[in-house]
Design a protein around this motif. Structure first.
Motif, PDB file in Angstrom:
ATOM      1  N   PRO A 193       3.153  57.790   4.944  1.00  9.29           N
ATOM      2  CA  PRO A 193       4.002  58.991   5.307  1.00  9.29           C
ATOM      3  C   PRO A 193       3.029  60.192   5.374  1.00  9.29           C
ATOM      4  O   PRO A 193       2.025  60.283   4.628  1.00  9.29           O
ATOM      5  N   SER A 194       3.379  61.180   6.130  1.00  6.52           N
ATOM      6  CA  SER A 194       2.769  62.445   6.426  1.00  6.52           C
ATOM      7  C   SER A 194       2.810  63.282   5.139  1.00  6.52           C
ATOM      8  O   SER A 194       4.172  63.157   4.336  1.00  6.52           O
ATOM      9  N   ALA A 195       1.575  63.690   4.350  1.00  5.55           N
ATOM     10  CA  ALA A 195       1.663  64.428   3.134  1.00  5.55           C
ATOM     11  C   ALA A 195       2.404  65.525   3.368  1.00  5.55           C
ATOM     12  O   ALA A 195       2.762  65.932   2.082  1.00  5.55           O
ATOM     13  N   LYS A 196       2.588  66.236   4.428  1.00  4.30           N
ATOM     14  CA  LYS A 196       3.645  67.456   4.315  1.00  4.30           C
ATOM     15  C   LYS A 196       4.985  67.159   4.632  1.00  4.30           C
ATOM     16  O   LYS A 196       5.770  68.132   4.772  1.00  4.30           O
ATOM     17  N   GLN A 197       5.305  66.065   4.852  1.00  2.00           N
ATOM     18  CA  GLN A 197       6.612  65.706   5.308  1.00  2.00           C
ATOM     19  C   GLN A 197       7.583  65.592   3.922  1.00  2.00           C
ATOM     20  O   GLN A 197       7.010  65.146   2.914  1.00  2.00           O
ATOM     21  N   ARG A 198       8.507  66.219   3.988  1.00  2.00           N
ATOM     22  CA  ARG A 198       9.614  66.369   2.957  1.00  2.00           C
ATOM     23  C   ARG A 198      10.596  64.803   3.083  1.00  2.00           C
ATOM     24  O   ARG A 198      11.353  64.616   3.947  1.00  2.00           O
ATOM     25  N   GLY A 224      10.169  64.231 -13.139  1.00  5.51           N
ATOM     26  CA  GLY A 224      10.147  64.089 -11.824  1.00  5.51           C
ATOM     27  C   GLY A 224      11.511  63.633 -11.198  1.00  5.51           C
ATOM     28  O   GLY A 224      11.741  63.898 -10.192  1.00  5.51           O
ATOM     29  N   VAL A 225      12.164  62.629 -11.909  1.00  5.85           N
ATOM     30  CA  VAL A 225      13.223  62.067 -11.463  1.00  5.85           C
ATOM     31  C   VAL A 225      14.261  63.099 -11.335  1.00  5.85           C
ATOM     32  O   VAL A 225      15.321  63.471 -10.475  1.00  5.85           O
ATOM     33  N   ALA A 226      14.322  63.900 -12.309  1.00  2.19           N
ATOM     34  CA  ALA A 226      15.318  64.965 -12.641  1.00  2.19           C
ATOM     35  C   ALA A 226      15.190  66.098 -11.427  1.00  2.19           C
ATOM     36  O   ALA A 226      16.219  66.526 -10.943  1.00  2.19           O
ATOM     37  N   GLN A 227      14.010  66.413 -11.419  1.00  5.26           N
ATOM     38  CA  GLN A 227      13.843  67.373 -10.228  1.00  5.26           C
ATOM     39  C   GLN A 227      14.002  66.848  -8.790  1.00  5.26           C
ATOM     40  O   GLN A 227      14.623  67.755  -7.985  1.00  5.26           O
ATOM     41  N   GLY A 228      13.831  65.502  -8.699  1.00  7.35           N
ATOM     42  CA  GLY A 228      14.164  64.939  -7.217  1.00  7.35           C
ATOM     43  C   GLY A 228      15.665  64.937  -7.170  1.00  7.35           C
ATOM     44  O   GLY A 228      16.070  65.074  -5.919  1.00  7.35           O
ATOM     45  N   ILE A 251      11.543  65.435  -1.665  1.00  9.87           N
ATOM     46  CA  ILE A 251      10.387  65.627  -2.517  1.00  9.87           C
ATOM     47  C   ILE A 251       9.359  65.796  -1.693  1.00  9.87           C
ATOM     48  O   ILE A 251       9.391  65.546  -0.400  1.00  9.87           O
ATOM     49  N   ASP A 252       8.297  66.697  -1.921  1.00  5.23           N
ATOM     50  CA  ASP A 252       7.032  67.016  -1.187  1.00  5.23           C
ATOM     51  C   ASP A 252       6.070  67.036  -2.257  1.00  5.23           C
ATOM     52  O   ASP A 252       6.317  67.087  -3.214  1.00  5.23           O
ATOM     53  N   TYR A 253       4.720  67.257  -1.673  1.00  2.00           N
ATOM     54  CA  TYR A 253       3.592  67.129  -2.403  1.00  2.00           C
ATOM     55  C   TYR A 253       3.621  68.440  -3.220  1.00  2.00           C
ATOM     56  O   TYR A 253       2.629  68.410  -3.985  1.00  2.00           O
ATOM     57  N   ARG A 254       4.334  69.516  -2.960  1.00  2.80           N
ATOM     58  CA  ARG A 254       4.066  70.942  -3.896  1.00  2.80           C
ATOM     59  C   ARG A 254       5.325  70.901  -4.825  1.00  2.80           C
ATOM     60  O   ARG A 254       5.468  71.920  -5.539  1.00  2.80           O
ATOM     61  N   MET A 255       6.228  69.958  -4.854  1.00  2.00           N
ATOM     62  CA  MET A 255       7.392  70.081  -5.715  1.00  2.00           C
ATOM     63  C   MET A 255       7.076  70.200  -7.253  1.00  2.00           C
ATOM     64  O   MET A 255       7.687  70.911  -7.930  1.00  2.00           O
ATOM     65  N   GLY A 256       6.065  69.942  -7.693  1.00  3.46           N
ATOM     66  CA  GLY A 256       5.490  69.758  -9.138  1.00  3.46           C
ATOM     67  C   GLY A 256       4.848  71.018  -9.480  1.00  3.46           C
ATOM     68  O   GLY A 256       4.543  71.238 -10.664  1.00  3.46           O
ATOM     69  N   ALA A 262       7.061  73.919 -10.958  1.00  5.84           N
ATOM     70  CA  ALA A 262       7.594  73.439 -12.201  1.00  5.84           C
ATOM     71  C   ALA A 262       6.603  73.135 -13.461  1.00  5.84           C
ATOM     72  O   ALA A 262       6.911  73.306 -14.401  1.00  5.84           O
ATOM     73  N   GLY A 263       5.356  72.767 -13.102  1.00  6.39           N
ATOM     74  CA  GLY A 263       4.433  72.564 -14.144  1.00  6.39           C
ATOM     75  C   GLY A 263       4.185  74.006 -14.766  1.00  6.39           C
ATOM     76  O   GLY A 263       3.863  74.079 -15.823  1.00  6.39           O
ATOM     77  N   LEU A 264       3.932  74.933 -13.809  1.00  7.42           N
ATOM     78  CA  LEU A 264       3.795  76.211 -14.451  1.00  7.42           C
ATOM     79  C   LEU A 264       4.781  76.669 -15.216  1.00  7.42           C
ATOM     80  O   LEU A 264       4.624  77.303 -16.266  1.00  7.42           O
ATOM     81  N   LYS A 265       6.174  76.591 -15.074  1.00  7.79           N
ATOM     82  CA  LYS A 265       7.323  76.863 -15.797  1.00  7.79           C
ATOM     83  C   LYS A 265       7.374  75.866 -16.938  1.00  7.79           C
ATOM     84  O   LYS A 265       7.699  76.542 -18.022  1.00  7.79           O
ATOM     85  N   ALA A 266       6.944  74.769 -16.907  1.00  6.20           N
ATOM     86  CA  ALA A 266       6.970  74.136 -18.243  1.00  6.20           C
ATOM     87  C   ALA A 266       5.971  74.577 -19.142  1.00  6.20           C
ATOM     88  O   ALA A 266       5.992  74.510 -20.405  1.00  6.20           O
TER      89      ALA A 266
END
Length: 285
Positions: free
Chosen positions: A99-104, A192-196, A202-207, A210-214
């Protein structure tokens, strides 16, 4: 126990051979079947030369003499492994429909934790939010029990405070580090499951955010404090929600919720650097 310079000839041979192979692949990615043996032979020769030079450089320090045959074997094995790995990589890229890396991508929907929201007294509660809170409670309780009531957990605390002294006390520091990374991976999978489930896509930037806020939540509650991390996350979420709903003017709304979250972090770092539940530590000379 062998030192790094005892392995310097073999490492030099492998690195030299792989570097020459990499240069050849950059110049000509599609090497023909005729040129591949030549690259392997020349790479092995260059690696052998680098290994021999490394042997000469560290000869006065080494306690184990490495023969030329071992150097040649290391160089030849390294360049051959690089070429074989490249061939399998190309086959994998060409024949697998990635799949495309930028595809949601839509996140899988689960019957129990996704679907129509729950109704409680006229208030709609998303099932994904219920799953997130339940996962928070269960994971926090299990993590607290593991850290404070098990032998490995106490060893983890000892290693975090002083790894050298912990090693002298008989604690396997390497195993503790592996367990810590594995535990972090498990908790990250749950998050990751919770955020999904929350975002449905889901996409490559979703974490990233979230990581900064964690990290912000961990600092807000107190680094190394499980209860503090939970409290910091809850405070952060409440602040974002209240700022979105009740801050008037151009500084309100959903576009400013991340700004207010980091404003809270800055205020905590200024007035209470140890966090809300962190203990003040005084270093004595």
């Amino acid at each position: 126990m062998s030192k790094w310079y005892d392995r310097a000839p073999l490492l030099g041979a492998a690195v030299g051979a792989v570097l020459l192979w990499a240069i050849a692949r950059v110049v000509e990615p599609e090497l023909s079947i005729v040129l591949v043996p030549g690259v392997i032979v020349v790479g092995a020769a260059v690696g052998t030369l680098v290994g021999w030079l490394a042997t000469t450089a560290v000869r006065k320090q080494t306690r184990v003499e490495v023969g030329i045959q071992s150097i040649v074997t290391a160089a030849l094995s390294a360049v051959a492994a690089a070429e074989i790995g490249w061939v399998f990589y190309r086959l994998l890229i060409r024949h697998v429909d990635w799949p495309s890396a930028k595809q949601r991508i839509p996140f899988p929907q689960l019957d129990v934790v996704s679907g129509d929201p729950l109704q409680a007294g006229g208030v709609a509660i998303q099932r994904s939010a219920v799953f997130t809170v339940a996962a928070l409670i269960v994971c926090a309780a299990l993590l607290w029990f593991f850290i404070n009531r098990t032998k490995i957990g106490r060893g983890m605390q000892a290693v975090s405070q002083d790894p050298d002294t912990a090693r002298l006390m008989g604690i396997n520091v390497d195993r503790i580090i592996v367990v810590a990374f594995a535990l972090g991976a498990v908790l990250a999978a749950v998050a990751g499951v919770a955020q999904g489930l929350q975002n449905n896509l889901i996409d490559y930037r979703m974490g990233f955010l979230a990581g900064l806020k964690a990290f912000t939540a961990a600092v807000l509650g107190g680094i190394g404090n499980i209860q503090g991390a939970v409290l910091g996350g809850l405070v952060l979420g409440v602040v974002e929600t209240l700022a979105t709903q009740y801050v008037p003017g151009q500084f309100g709304g959903g576009s400013w919720k991340d700004v207010w979250a980091f404003v809270i972090l800055i205020l905590v770092l200024v007035f209470r650097p140890q966090g809300l539940l962190g203990a003040r530590v005084v270093d004595r000379a």
